[in-house]
Design a protein around this motif. Structure first.
Motif, PDB file in Angstrom:
ATOM      1  N   TYR A 126      34.875 118.964  54.680  1.00 56.18           N
ATOM      2  CA  TYR A 126      34.884 117.815  55.584  1.00 56.18           C
ATOM      3  C   TYR A 126      35.596 116.627  54.933  1.00 56.18           C
ATOM      4  O   TYR A 126      36.388 115.927  55.573  1.00 56.18           O
ATOM      5  CB  TYR A 126      33.453 117.438  55.963  1.00 56.18           C
ATOM      6  N   MET A 152      38.917 114.638  56.273  1.00 58.10           N
ATOM      7  CA  MET A 152      38.952 113.200  56.500  1.00 58.10           C
ATOM      8  C   MET A 152      40.089 112.552  55.704  1.00 58.10           C
ATOM      9  O   MET A 152      40.762 111.644  56.183  1.00 58.10           O
ATOM     10  CB  MET A 152      37.612 112.585  56.098  1.00 58.10           C
ATOM     11  N   ARG A 179      43.369 113.206  57.475  1.00 63.85           N
ATOM     12  CA  ARG A 179      43.490 112.436  58.705  1.00 63.85           C
ATOM     13  C   ARG A 179      43.846 110.984  58.411  1.00 63.85           C
ATOM     14  O   ARG A 179      44.629 110.360  59.132  1.00 63.85           O
ATOM     15  CB  ARG A 179      42.184 112.503  59.502  1.00 63.85           C
ATOM     16  N   GLN A 180      43.297 110.429  57.344  1.00 63.46           N
ATOM     17  CA  GLN A 180      43.572 109.043  56.993  1.00 63.46           C
ATOM     18  C   GLN A 180      44.964 108.877  56.389  1.00 63.46           C
ATOM     19  O   GLN A 180      45.519 107.787  56.395  1.00 63.46           O
ATOM     20  CB  GLN A 180      42.517 108.546  56.005  1.00 63.46           C
ATOM     21  N   HIS A 187      28.931 107.558  58.412  1.00 61.51           N
ATOM     22  CA  HIS A 187      30.068 107.901  59.271  1.00 61.51           C
ATOM     23  C   HIS A 187      29.635 107.726  60.719  1.00 61.51           C
ATOM     24  O   HIS A 187      29.017 108.593  61.306  1.00 61.51           O
ATOM     25  CB  HIS A 187      30.507 109.336  59.003  1.00 61.51           C
ATOM     26  N   SER A 244      33.304 109.765  65.410  1.00 63.82           N
ATOM     27  CA  SER A 244      34.596 110.391  65.170  1.00 63.82           C
ATOM     28  C   SER A 244      35.279 110.630  66.502  1.00 63.82           C
ATOM     29  O   SER A 244      34.674 110.494  67.556  1.00 63.82           O
ATOM     30  CB  SER A 244      34.393 111.713  64.421  1.00 63.82           C
TER      31      SER A 244
END
Length: 287
Positions: free
Chosen positions: A229, A233, A236-237, A278, A281
């Motif tokens: 995970y 992340m 994606r960033q 978090h 999303s």
């Protein structure tokens, strides 16, 4: 989990050589983090005059899809509970078979002049949605493409057979969610796929996901790999949708800082704490 079938509830059509079962539905329900998503695809009763029958089919499907292995509340017996009310997000798609009720000649002229408004006003499904006679709580993205039924197979000509069916949007994607979690982005059809008398439709939607209640999600969906995970992340960033030219350098530094701190938390902190920080999303669903 995939819904189990119930043969006695199938709609049967007699054809030469036996019985063909060509109407029904399948549902799939899943959890992504803290959100439950239900996908239903269905083929409802045909013919322009069968509006009430289609409405009844939809109600029967919603009350009889069997998710007994899942934590979604399951209707049973004569209980007409709606399984779509017990999940966060629902997508209902398929050949729903609702028709346009205007005259064929006026429908064809409207399509040729790219004026779809008269057809939309006489669309049976939109009328049922407005009256809450079927698919209560569901919405549909604005229709900005020509009717997807009925074509002569292999061509872009609407039905030239003796039946001369009125062009209609029989193929649809509906959606419903709690707290407006679904935002449609794109809704269109595929005119180049001409092998059928239908044209397939597709949609792109943004879905806001809730944070995961770890205690329940791990039991429902299996082991949560926090390292995988964290890697996802991080990737994606690294690829933002837009960059500001003037602040590219500083924003890159900020992203690196955020990435390193998040990865550190994800690797060294219990999963519950990571997910608690978090907040939400976004996932993009293509149907």
């Amino acid at each position: 989990f995939v819904s189990s079938y119930k043969p006695k509830q199938w709609y049967q059509r007699r054809v030469r050589g036996g019985v063909m079962r060509n109407k029904g539905a399948v549902g799939i329900v899943l959890t992504i983090f803290g959100s439950s998503l239900l996908f239903i695809t269905a083929h409802l009763r045909a013919h322009t005059t069968k509006v009430k029958e289609r409405n009844i089919d939809a109600l029967r499907i919603a009350s009889s899809l069997d998710f007994s292995r899942y934590h979604v509340k399951q209707p049973s017996g004569d209980d007409l509970s709606d399984c779509t009310e017990n999940v966060d997000c629902v997508f209902w798609s398929g050949d729903l078979n609702y028709r346009v009720t205007c005259e064929r000649e006026s429908a064809v002229k409207a399509i040729q002049s790219n004026n779809l408004e008269p057809l939309i006003k006489s669309d049976q499904l939109l009328e049922q949605l407005r009256d809450q006679a079927a698919f209560r709580g569901f919405s549909e993205a604005p229709i900005r493409f020509p009717p997807t039924f009925k074509f002569d197979p292999g061509s872009s000509e609407y039905d030239t057979s003796n039946k001369q069916r009125v062009p209609s949007w029989t193929d649809r994607i509906l959606y419903k969610s709690r707290q407006d979690a679904i935002t449609p982005q794109f809704y269109h059809y595929c005119p180049s796929l001409t092998f059928s008398d239908h044209r397939p439709v597709f949609g792109v939607y943004l879905v806001t996901l809730k944070p995961s209640p770890i205690s329940s999600t791990l039991r429902a969906t299996g082991w949560f790999d926090k390292r995988a995970y964290a890697r996802g992340m991080k990737r994606r960033q690294m690829y933002p949708q837009s960059r500001s030219p003037g602040n590219e350098e500083s924003s890159l530094g900020n992203r690196k800082l955020k990435q390193s701190s998040f990865v550190l938390k994800a690797v060294n902190t219990p999963v519950k704490k990571v997910m608690a920080n978090h907040k939400s999303s976004i996932v993009c669903s293509v149907m």
